[in-house]
Design a protein around this motif. Structure first.
Motif, mmCIF file in Angstrom:
data_model
loop_
_atom_site.group_PDB
_atom_site.id
_atom_site.type_symbol
_atom_site.label_atom_id
_atom_site.label_comp_id
_atom_site.label_asym_id
_atom_site.label_seq_id
_atom_site.Cartn_x
_atom_site.Cartn_y
_atom_site.Cartn_z
ATOM 1 N N ILE B 26 48.266 28.728 47.215
ATOM 2 C CA ILE B 26 46.889 29.017 47.613
ATOM 3 C C ILE B 26 46.068 27.734 47.511
ATOM 4 C CG2 ILE B 26 47.045 31.403 46.818
ATOM 5 C CD1 ILE B 26 45.146 30.540 44.522
ATOM 6 N N ILE B 36 41.504 36.978 45.419
ATOM 7 C CA ILE B 36 42.915 37.335 45.445
ATOM 8 C C ILE B 36 42.966 38.838 45.236
ATOM 9 C CG2 ILE B 36 45.177 37.057 44.371
ATOM 10 C CD1 ILE B 36 44.268 34.373 43.307
ATOM 11 N N LYS B 44 48.694 39.243 40.333
ATOM 12 C CA LYS B 44 47.440 38.502 40.435
ATOM 13 C C LYS B 44 47.084 37.818 39.120
ATOM 14 C CE LYS B 44 44.997 42.151 41.425
ATOM 15 N NZ LYS B 44 45.850 43.316 41.349
ATOM 16 N N TYR B 224 43.263 36.060 49.721
ATOM 17 C CA TYR B 224 44.719 36.047 49.680
ATOM 18 C C TYR B 224 45.179 37.419 49.218
ATOM 19 C CZ TYR B 224 44.649 30.943 49.974
ATOM 20 O OH TYR B 224 44.472 29.663 50.388
ATOM 21 N N HIS B 234 46.684 36.275 54.390
ATOM 22 C CA HIS B 234 45.658 35.334 54.002
ATOM 23 C C HIS B 234 44.687 35.172 55.158
ATOM 24 C CE1 HIS B 234 44.753 30.805 54.212
ATOM 25 N NE2 HIS B 234 43.757 31.399 53.600
#
Lengths: 335, 255
Positions: B26, B36, B44, B224, B234
């Motif tokens: 990322i 995210i 995550k 994302y 994304h």
């Protein structure tokens, strides 16, 4: 009710402390019997020990079960230097503090990554190792025969009287209390508390938990060593039986019963547990029961100790009478 | 194009046989708000912990302004300019609200043992400075009136805000929020929305993990999507909203 008392204490803290200091200062003037002054000195030595352990256990949250180990290191360092090299007490005190702090680093560096309860066991083992060393390093410590004829505190031929020695240890204790208070009300103190509260969050906020633990351990050990040095000179004879696990238990009882994380708690705990056995002496074996009952009650009613967890500065701030508040008001009226 | 604040390169985190994050790359640019998202257990928080140094990634690299920070300790990373909050609030209960925020400035202050014990002028000045700064931050976060309360005595929503305040106090380049809206009601989430926008206006770059879709879609510029440890999508909120892979991850496959 309890809250009222606490607020009153917070409000008048300065005066209460001044009064307590006054009591401590006039004590040897009012009570001149050597026995009583002796009890006073022992109280103060234990206050110093309890304060030092409070830094580690109360503020840093690491249970130190073998605190007599550092007490012993300080005492032996001072005794050996004074008897073999005729070093003056000022230097033996300094050396004892430094050596004890170094031992704190030696023990702390490899073990303080462990979590709390394991460190407690390490300190316990450390105390036992030190005692064994004191018994067996005959060339250095004279083993179980102990070290006799440790010079009294003084300069050359001139020895301080018992009363002057009392004032000396009183001064050391007061100084230690000032150091701890300043330490805890600062950036460093906040770091210490944050690591105790939550070391992961502390780490995420930029505090290095390991460094803080090692540092606190060394500082705490230093004060215990200082207590040991004074003890050695004052009593004039030391042997390994003074620094056993029993002694460690007494010290940690004082710290816990008096109050974790509170300077006055250490004073209360140490004085109570030193004076009580003297008062209860006629009761002989029964006093052990009294002692035990007292401990159980404290643990049930106030697990952090009688004065544990009270932060008078916070209470003053909450009441709006904190020092910073007043300073702000003043500066705002000036502008 | 503004410069890249944070970049992860094929970060993989395995716990034994479990692959919590795999090959996640990322990028967060200066001034952006990036989100995210992903279903529970998508990895995550693990990715967050990798970035902030709580974990060391099994594979891959993490860069902060082109500086490799992979495997650095959390306190070193914070000092570089990366501050975070936690999913399950982690405040310091024995410290007041003010002290919690002052601690946030720990890595920006210098007073050492000697300064502190001797009460040197440098220490006094520094202490006063961070106090003033902390009070300013408490005003911004509307916690000023509670400055002397113990941190954990505050209601839940305020505790969250205090965590933000503490993170801001470290003077970071990038703020990382782990589920900032968790446990908040509609109104509180709305306030949070405004607050995060305000932070962006103040010049902070923000990376956040969130479950609350409304919040994410509202404030994030780019998103994302993680699922089973892998990045599956994304793009901008509009792109994400219509991406069939995202819908599948959240709602399951259409039979």
């Amino acid at each position: 009710m309890a809250r009222k008392i606490l607020q009153g204490w917070a409000k008048w803290e300065k005066y209460i402390n001044a009064f307590l200091l006054l009591v401590a200062v006039v004590f040897p003037i009012l009570f001149t019997r050597p026995y009583l002054i002796n009890v006073g000195v022992m109280c103060l030595i234990y206050v110093l020990l309890s304060l030092s352990l409070n830094i580690l256990t109360g503020y840093m949250g690491i249970t130190g079960l073998g605190w007599a180990g550092f007490f012993g290191i300080g005492a032996y360092t001072a005794a050996i230097l004074a008897t073999r090299f005729q070093v003056n007490f000022l230097l033996t005190f300094l050396a004892a503090a430094v050596v004890s702090a170094i031992f704190g680093l030696i023990i702390g560096l490899p073990t303080l990554k462990l979590s709390g309860r394991y460190i407690a066991i390490v300190t316990m083992a450390f105390c036992e190792i030190m005692r064994t060393l004191e018994v067996n390093l005959d060339g250095l410590t004279r083993g179980s025969r102990g070290i006799p004829n440790i010079p009294k505190i003084g300069f050359g031929e001139f020895n301080f009287s018992r009363t002057v020695q009392y004032y000396l240890i009183l001064a050391i204790v007061v100084l230690t209390m000032i150091v701890i208070t300043r330490l805890m009300n600062s950036r460093v103190g906040r770091g210490i508390l944050s690591v105790k509260d939550d070391d992961i969050a502390a780490s995420a906020m930029g505090v290095n938990p390991f460094r803080y633990k090692v540092m606190t351990f060394a500082i705490a050990a230093m004060f215990a060593g200082l207590a040991g040095a004074f003890y050695a000179h004052y009593i004039g004879f030391i042997d390994p039986t003074s620094f056993t696990f029993d002694q460690s238990t007494i010290i940690i009882s004082m710290t816990i019963i008096g109050g974790l994380g509170n300077v006055m708690g250490s004073v209360l705990g140490a004085v109570t547990l030193t004076v009580l056995p003297e008062i209860l002496r006629p009761l002989m074996d029964v006093r052990q029961i009294v002692y035990g009952v007292l401990m159980v009650i404290t643990m049930l009613v106030r697990p952090m100790g009688v004065l544990g967890g009270f932060n008078l500065r916070h209470i003053r701030q909450q009441m709006g009478i904190g020092k910073e508040e007043k300073a702000r008001e003043l500066s705002s009226t000036e502008n | 194009m503004s410069s890249v604040v944070l970049r992860t390169e094929n970060v993989t985190q395995r716990f034994g046989g479990l692959c919590a994050v795999s090959n996640a790359s990322i990028e967060v640019r200066e001034g952006e708000i990036v989100g995210i998202i992903g279903p529970n257990g998508a990895g995550k928080s693990t990715l967050f912990n990798d970035i902030t140094g709580l974990y060391t990634p099994t594979e891959g690299k993490i860069y902060f302004y082109d500086q490799d920070i992979t495997g650095k300790k959390p306190y070193e990373i914070t000092k570089l300019g990366l501050a975070r909050t936690f999913q399950n609030i982690r405040l310091f209960p024995t410290m007041t609200v003010l002290e919690n925020v002052m601690l946030g400035a720990h890595c920006r202050t210098k007073a050492n043992l000697l300064d502190v014990v001797l009460h040197t002028r440098r220490n006094k000045k520094e202490e006063q400075d961070i106090r003033e700064r902390a009070l300013d931050i408490l005003r911004i976060t509307e916690l000023y009136d509670f400055r002397y309360n113990y941190a954990t005595s505050l209601p839940y929503g305020m505790q969250r805000r205090l965590e933000f305040a503490r993170a801001i106090a470290s003077n970071p380049k990038i703020l990382m929020f782990d589920e900032p809206a968790a446990g908040m009601n509609e109104e509180e989430t709305q306030d949070l929305n405004v607050f995060i926008k305000k932070l962006q206006d103040m010049g902070y770059t923000i990376l956040l993990i969130e479950h609350d879709m409304k919040l994410v879609m509202n404030i994030c510029e780019r998103i994302y999507v993680l699922d089973h440890g892998a990045l599956i999508s994304h793009g901008t909120p509009e792109q994400i909203r219509s991406d069939p892979r995202v819908i599948e991850a959240y709602l399951g496959k259409e039979e």
